[in-house]
Design an enzyme around this catalytic site. Structure first.
Site, short mmCIF file in Angstrom:
data_model
loop_
_atom_site.label_atom_id
_atom_site.label_comp_id
_atom_site.label_asym_id
_atom_site.label_seq_id
_atom_site.Cartn_x
_atom_site.Cartn_y
_atom_site.Cartn_z
N LYS A 71 -24.77 -98.89 -15.88
CA LYS A 71 -24.45 -100.14 -16.58
C LYS A 71 -23.12 -99.96 -17.28
O LYS A 71 -22.78 -98.81 -17.61
CB LYS A 71 -25.55 -100.55 -17.57
CG LYS A 71 -26.14 -99.46 -18.44
CD LYS A 71 -25.30 -98.71 -19.40
CE LYS A 71 -24.51 -99.48 -20.43
NZ LYS A 71 -23.68 -98.54 -21.28
N TYR B 205 -13.89 -88.51 -4.80
CA TYR B 205 -15.05 -89.37 -4.57
C TYR B 205 -15.15 -89.84 -3.12
O TYR B 205 -16.26 -90.01 -2.59
CB TYR B 205 -15.01 -90.58 -5.51
CG TYR B 205 -14.83 -90.25 -6.99
CD1 TYR B 205 -15.30 -89.05 -7.53
CD2 TYR B 205 -14.20 -91.15 -7.85
CE1 TYR B 205 -15.13 -88.76 -8.88
CE2 TYR B 205 -14.03 -90.86 -9.20
CZ TYR B 205 -14.49 -89.66 -9.71
OH TYR B 205 -14.34 -89.38 -11.04
N LEU C 253 -19.32 -93.54 -13.58
CA LEU C 253 -17.89 -93.59 -13.93
C LEU C 253 -17.68 -94.59 -15.07
O LEU C 253 -18.56 -95.41 -15.36
CB LEU C 253 -17.09 -94.05 -12.71
CG LEU C 253 -17.16 -93.14 -11.49
CD1 LEU C 253 -16.48 -93.82 -10.29
CD2 LEU C 253 -16.54 -91.79 -11.78
N ARG D 7 -14.56 -95.39 -23.80
CA ARG D 7 -15.01 -96.50 -24.65
C ARG D 7 -13.88 -97.04 -25.54
O ARG D 7 -14.01 -98.10 -26.12
CB ARG D 7 -16.20 -96.05 -25.51
CG ARG D 7 -17.46 -95.84 -24.67
CD ARG D 7 -18.58 -95.17 -25.46
NE ARG D 7 -19.75 -94.96 -24.62
CZ ARG D 7 -19.87 -93.97 -23.73
NH1 ARG D 7 -18.87 -93.11 -23.56
NH2 ARG D 7 -20.96 -93.84 -22.99
N ARG E 120 -13.29 -85.47 -9.81
CA ARG E 120 -11.86 -85.51 -9.45
C ARG E 120 -11.34 -84.10 -9.21
O ARG E 120 -10.37 -83.92 -8.50
CB ARG E 120 -11.07 -86.19 -10.59
CG ARG E 120 -11.31 -87.67 -10.69
CD ARG E 120 -10.68 -88.25 -11.95
NE ARG E 120 -11.30 -87.73 -13.16
CZ ARG E 120 -10.95 -88.05 -14.39
NH1 ARG E 120 -9.94 -88.89 -14.59
NH2 ARG E 120 -11.58 -87.57 -15.45
N HIS F 158 -16.55 -99.09 -11.64
CA HIS F 158 -17.82 -99.30 -10.93
C HIS F 158 -17.66 -100.15 -9.67
O HIS F 158 -18.20 -99.80 -8.61
CB HIS F 158 -18.84 -99.97 -11.86
CG HIS F 158 -19.28 -99.09 -12.99
ND1 HIS F 158 -20.21 -99.50 -13.93
CD2 HIS F 158 -18.94 -97.83 -13.36
CE1 HIS F 158 -20.42 -98.53 -14.81
NE2 HIS F 158 -19.64 -97.51 -14.49
N ASP G 89 -20.28 -101.88 -23.11
CA ASP G 89 -21.08 -100.67 -23.25
C ASP G 89 -22.45 -100.95 -23.86
O ASP G 89 -23.49 -100.55 -23.31
CB ASP G 89 -20.29 -99.68 -24.13
CG ASP G 89 -20.90 -98.30 -24.15
OD1 ASP G 89 -21.51 -97.90 -23.14
OD2 ASP G 89 -20.76 -97.60 -25.17
#
Ligand SMILES: NC(=O)C1=CN([C@@H]2O[C@H](COP(=O)(O)OP(=O)(O)OC[C@H]3O[C@@H](n4cnc5c(N)ncnc54)[C@H](OP(=O)(O)O)[C@@H]3O)[C@@H](O)[C@H]2O)C=CC1
Ligand SMILES: O=C1CO[C@H](CO)[C@@H](O)[C@@H]1O
Length: 334
Positions: free
Chosen positions: A100, A61, A77, A169, A40, A82, A181
């Site tokens: 993932k 991006y 990211l 998270r 960014r 995603h 996660d």
């Protein structure tokens, strides 16, 4: 979605913790290189480019997706971003290697698949354990029935981390919480072993700081195969599974990523108590990248990812339903 054109040059989107590892893995995979990195902010992109010897540092991006020196993007990211960037990359004609969890919901994962298919680009979710040589051995043993009739699968992935604010998270808007996660790993393991989706499940969670910090689920598959899965941020590091069959059990204590100071390993315990330890060499991330840039069909991995995402949706529904508060206990006799 077989993909057209060769993949050599990667553009990386995001400059977080996993980026460092995967950039090194891409750069050390035969036939692959990182040609550009996007952040960014231009300062952060430049810092990363300087640190890791990447030719181009890109601000924003979108700017990465229009570059001619990028064949594929690696998306590192937070989970809720995603789908948007995988679809944008596919529409720009770039092959997609996405961290993932593939996305935060099955509907989004289907949209990513559709975009990659429509634009004839390759897609792979970076669930690296599926690409280890050891996983090929697991697959072979399961196919040949080495453990007898499958009974129960146990898997646990956790680590102890009192996160600071600002961590994705901990942010529900960014796909935070341990289910996406870490639940991604235990669901992928159960799906891999059972070879199908569960037909029933029940799950519960511990919520702190606004997100699920611990999830436990019990699942039923066809043919009386069951599984108990656990993941969380409030117990010490676990990356374990056990597959219990009528003839033998398979135990592995490092399935998501082998410990850095010892080879990947697992044990087979037979009914008479004999224990065989097996070790495996090889780097799962480099093998995953090699597979992604090759021309092997990736459909089995697509189905595995879609099923994993579907299981996560179902566990999420189950934990939302399972909010039953027990009624007040009866008075205690003194
Ligand atoms: N395969 C594996 O072993 C691992 C996979 N992961 C997965 O990788 C992905 C990224 O995780 P991780 O590297 O730990 O994440 P980080 O928070 O360390 O990095 C995420 C990056 O995303 C970019 N970003 C864009 N918007 C935001 C936002 N609103 N908040 C935070 N970051 C933002 C930032 O890059 P910038 O500022 O440069 O734009 C940031 O550096 C996740 O999907 C995670 O599940 C994570 C760890 C291990
Ligand atoms: O995929 C992952 C592997 O393990 C990490 C912790 O060590 C996770 O947080 C991460 O997202």
């Amino acid at each position: 979605m077989s993909g057209e054109g060769s993949i050599t040059r990667f553009g990386v989107i995001g400059t977080g913790r996993i980026t460092r590892r995967l950039v090194a893995d891409i750069q050390s995979t035969d036939g692959a290189e990182v040609s550009a990195i996007a952040s960014r902010t231009s300062q952060r992109a430049q810092w990363y480019a300087d640190q890791y010897g990447i030719a181009a540092a890109v601000e924003g991006y979108e700017s990465l997706l229009v570059r001619d020196d990028v064949d594929a993007v690696y998306i590192a990211l937070p989970p809720s971003m995603h789908a948007e960037w995988a679809i944008a990359a596919a529409q720009a004609g770039k092959h997609v290697l996405c961290e993932k969890p593939l996305t935060v919901a099955t509907s989004q994962s289907l949209a990513v698949h559709a975009a990659c298919k429509a634009n004839s680009v390759r897609l792979l979710d970076a669930t690296a354990w599926l690409h280890h040589e050891r996983t090929d051995a697991f697959r072979g043993w399961l196919q040949e029935g080495r453990f007898g009739k499958l009974g129960h699968i146990t898997a646990a992935v956790s680590f102890f981390h009192p996160f600071q604010s600002g961590e994705h998270r901990l942010d529900p808007e960014l796909g935070g919480g341990c289910l996406l996660d870490l639940g991604w790993y235990v669901c992928s393991l159960a799906r891999f072993v059972a070879g199908s989706l569960p037909n029933r499940m029940v799950a519960g969670r511990i919520v702190r700081q606004g997100v699920a910090q611990r999830i436990t689920a019990m699942l039923w598959f066809d043919d009386d195969v069951t599984a108990t899965l656990s993941c969380g941020y409030d117990t010490s590091t676990r990356k374990w599974f056990e597959v219990a069959g009528s003839d033998a059990s398979l135990v592995c204590d490092d399935f998501t990523r082998p410990w850095h100071d010892r080879p990947a390993r697992c044990w087979i315990h037979d009914a008479a108590g004999a224990v065989e330890q097996l070790t495996f060499e090889g780097n799962q991330e480099r093998r995953m990248i090699a597979r992604f840039i090759g021309d092997e069909p990736l459909d089995p991995f697509h189905q595995q990812a879609l099923d994993t995402q579907h299981m996560i949706d179902a566990i999420q529904e189950s934990v939302e339903l399972a909010h039953h508060e027990p009624s007040a206990p009866p008075p205690r006799e003194c």
